[in-house]
Design a protein around this motif. Sequence first.
Motif, PDB file in Angstrom:
ATOM      1  N   PHE A  38      68.298  49.386  61.735  1.00  0.00           N
ATOM      2  CA  PHE A  38      69.346  48.548  62.299  1.00  0.00           C
ATOM      3  C   PHE A  38      70.534  48.526  61.335  1.00  0.00           C
ATOM      4  N   ALA A  39      71.746  48.629  61.859  1.00  0.00           N
ATOM      5  CA  ALA A  39      72.938  48.449  61.038  1.00  0.00           C
ATOM      6  C   ALA A  39      73.108  46.967  60.746  1.00  0.00           C
ATOM      7  N   LEU A  40      73.247  46.606  59.479  1.00  0.00           N
ATOM      8  CA  LEU A  40      73.369  45.211  59.090  1.00  0.00           C
ATOM      9  C   LEU A  40      74.823  44.766  59.068  1.00  0.00           C
ATOM     10  N   PRO A  41      75.082  43.494  59.414  1.00  0.00           N
ATOM     11  CA  PRO A  41      76.447  42.977  59.326  1.00  0.00           C
ATOM     12  C   PRO A  41      76.975  43.130  57.902  1.00  0.00           C
ATOM     13  N   GLY A  42      78.189  43.613  57.766  1.00  0.00           N
ATOM     14  CA  GLY A  42      78.787  43.775  56.454  1.00  0.00           C
ATOM     15  C   GLY A  42      78.452  45.087  55.769  1.00  0.00           C
ATOM     16  N   GLY A  43      77.659  45.936  56.432  1.00  0.00           N
ATOM     17  CA  GLY A  43      77.331  47.234  55.867  1.00  0.00           C
ATOM     18  C   GLY A  43      75.885  47.343  55.432  1.00  0.00           C
ATOM     19  N   GLY A  44      75.411  48.551  55.271  1.00  0.00           N
ATOM     20  CA  GLY A  44      74.015  48.782  54.927  1.00  0.00           C
ATOM     21  C   GLY A  44      73.145  48.836  56.166  1.00  0.00           C
ATOM     22  N   ALA A  45      71.883  49.142  55.961  1.00  0.00           N
ATOM     23  CA  ALA A  45      70.960  49.279  57.075  1.00  0.00           C
ATOM     24  C   ALA A  45      69.605  48.696  56.699  1.00  0.00           C
ATOM     25  N   LEU A  46      68.944  48.146  57.705  1.00  0.00           N
ATOM     26  CA  LEU A  46      67.576  47.652  57.560  1.00  0.00           C
ATOM     27  C   LEU A  46      66.639  48.651  58.210  1.00  0.00           C
ATOM     28  N   GLY A  47      65.681  49.164  57.422  1.00  0.00           N
ATOM     29  CA  GLY A  47      64.685  50.073  57.952  1.00  0.00           C
ATOM     30  C   GLY A  47      63.321  49.404  58.050  1.00  0.00           C
ATOM     31  N   LEU A  48      62.562  49.783  59.058  1.00  0.00           N
ATOM     32  CA  LEU A  48      61.197  49.286  59.252  1.00  0.00           C
ATOM     33  C   LEU A  48      60.268  50.493  59.268  1.00  0.00           C
ATOM     34  N   MET A  49      59.361  50.568  58.291  1.00  0.00           N
ATOM     35  CA  MET A  49      58.444  51.698  58.182  1.00  0.00           C
ATOM     36  C   MET A  49      57.011  51.189  58.200  1.00  0.00           C
ATOM     37  N   PRO A  50      56.176  51.750  59.042  1.00  0.00           N
ATOM     38  CA  PRO A  50      54.773  51.318  59.067  1.00  0.00           C
ATOM     39  C   PRO A  50      54.083  51.617  57.743  1.00  0.00           C
ATOM     40  N   THR A  51      53.171  50.730  57.347  1.00  0.00           N
ATOM     41  CA  THR A  51      52.494  50.890  56.064  1.00  0.00           C
ATOM     42  C   THR A  51      51.727  52.208  55.978  1.00  0.00           C
ATOM     43  N   ALA A  52      51.164  52.636  57.103  1.00  0.00           N
ATOM     44  CA  ALA A  52      50.427  53.900  57.092  1.00  0.00           C
ATOM     45  C   ALA A  52      51.346  55.068  56.749  1.00  0.00           C
ATOM     46  N   GLY A  53      52.600  54.982  57.203  1.00  0.00           N
ATOM     47  CA  GLY A  53      53.559  56.052  56.947  1.00  0.00           C
ATOM     48  C   GLY A  53      53.924  56.160  55.477  1.00  0.00           C
ATOM     49  N   ILE A  54      54.185  55.025  54.825  1.00  0.00           N
ATOM     50  CA  ILE A  54      54.566  55.080  53.411  1.00  0.00           C
ATOM     51  C   ILE A  54      53.376  55.489  52.552  1.00  0.00           C
ATOM     52  N   LYS A  55      52.167  55.134  52.989  1.00  0.00           N
ATOM     53  CA  LYS A  55      50.974  55.545  52.243  1.00  0.00           C
ATOM     54  C   LYS A  55      50.808  57.061  52.289  1.00  0.00           C
ATOM     55  N   ARG A  56      51.052  57.632  53.474  1.00  0.00           N
ATOM     56  CA  ARG A  56      50.958  59.101  53.586  1.00  0.00           C
ATOM     57  C   ARG A  56      52.058  59.774  52.770  1.00  0.00           C
ATOM     58  N   LEU A  57      53.237  59.156  52.752  1.00  0.00           N
ATOM     59  CA  LEU A  57      54.381  59.749  52.081  1.00  0.00           C
ATOM     60  C   LEU A  57      54.204  59.792  50.563  1.00  0.00           C
ATOM     61  N   LEU A  58      53.706  58.700  49.981  1.00  0.00           N
ATOM     62  CA  LEU A  58      53.646  58.585  48.527  1.00  0.00           C
ATOM     63  C   LEU A  58      52.257  58.847  47.952  1.00  0.00           C
ATOM     64  N   GLY A  59      51.246  58.808  48.800  1.00  0.00           N
ATOM     65  CA  GLY A  59      49.928  59.226  48.366  1.00  0.00           C
ATOM     66  C   GLY A  59      49.177  58.226  47.490  1.00  0.00           C
ATOM     67  N   GLU A  60      48.192  58.736  46.761  1.00  0.00           N
ATOM     68  CA  GLU A  60      47.242  57.910  46.029  1.00  0.00           C
ATOM     69  C   GLU A  60      47.864  57.021  44.953  1.00  0.00           C
ATOM     70  N   PRO A  61      48.943  57.428  44.263  1.00  0.00           N
ATOM     71  CA  PRO A  61      49.493  56.539  43.226  1.00  0.00           C
ATOM     72  C   PRO A  61      49.986  55.198  43.770  1.00  0.00           C
ATOM     73  N   LEU A  62      50.262  55.145  45.070  1.00  0.00           N
ATOM     74  CA  LEU A  62      50.766  53.899  45.662  1.00  0.00           C
ATOM     75  C   LEU A  62      49.599  52.966  45.996  1.00  0.00           C
ATOM     76  N   PRO A  63      49.607  51.721  45.471  1.00  0.00           N
ATOM     77  CA  PRO A  63      48.594  50.754  45.909  1.00  0.00           C
ATOM     78  C   PRO A  63      48.644  50.569  47.417  1.00  0.00           C
ATOM     79  N   ASP A  64      47.510  50.307  48.031  1.00  0.00           N
ATOM     80  CA  ASP A  64      47.427  50.178  49.483  1.00  0.00           C
ATOM     81  C   ASP A  64      48.318  49.026  49.948  1.00  0.00           C
TER      82      ASP A  64
END
Length: 264
Positions: A38-64
């Motif tokens: 979502f585009a935020l008022p005043g600039g910037g963006a808010l992203g929503l990423m499912p936890t499963a997605g970030i876990k796959r992206l960063l792998g084992e070093p990332l705490p669950d």
Amino acid sequence: MSEARFILYVNDQRTSSSFYAEVLGISPDLDVPGMTEFALPGGGALGLMPTAGIKRLLGEPLPDPTLALGIPRAELYLPVTDPRAALRRAVGAGATLLSEVTSRDWGDAAGYCLDPDGHVLAFARQLEDDSMDARERLARRWFDEVINERDLDAITEIYSSDYVHHGPAGAEIRGLENVRDFAAAILAASDDRRATVLQQVAEGDLVVTRFVSRGHHTGVFRGVEPSGNAWTTEGIVISRIENGRIVEDWEIVHQSGFQPSGGE
């Protein structure tokens, strides 16, 4: 990258996307499996990423990240026109109320809640200085809250029970229910409408407000089918105030793109 992105890790992307669409009053700019933005008022963006997605992206070093669901671990601080209306809307969409809107010692009026994933969500507005008095603030609430925030409940806080609106060509609106019906009709007929207060002058029990309101004709209004045309209203309204409520006003307007029989 042209702007900063603030990404929240969420348990259910669809649930969180629906929540923030309701809270922000906008549709996402990006909505694909694995990311909603979502585009935020005043600039910037808010992203929503499912936890499963970030876990796959960063792998084992990332705490669950699922182990922290429901535990506050980030805050989204949003500047808005009306923090109280925004906070009510968030709670109505499923947020958990933490703290009602009140004056904070850093110069904002702010209220807090938890989103469905336990992130802290704050709505804030810089406290007014003495250059705008209570009469002017009351008179502009129609534009800031009812039109821009789509908050029809604010009508009972703005107008008296015996309120009368005198519009162009002798048109009148009497009473709170009729004001609410008129506001709902305007917003349904122009779903992207935004209003701007250009100038105000207060004297005695009267406030003069010059405004412009813009949107597109996207719905039926007074029997006229939507055209999709740009629809602009420019006008001046004189409001009479008694006991902290508007009891009567007089409005003149100029319309382009559509010609309803009454004003806005």
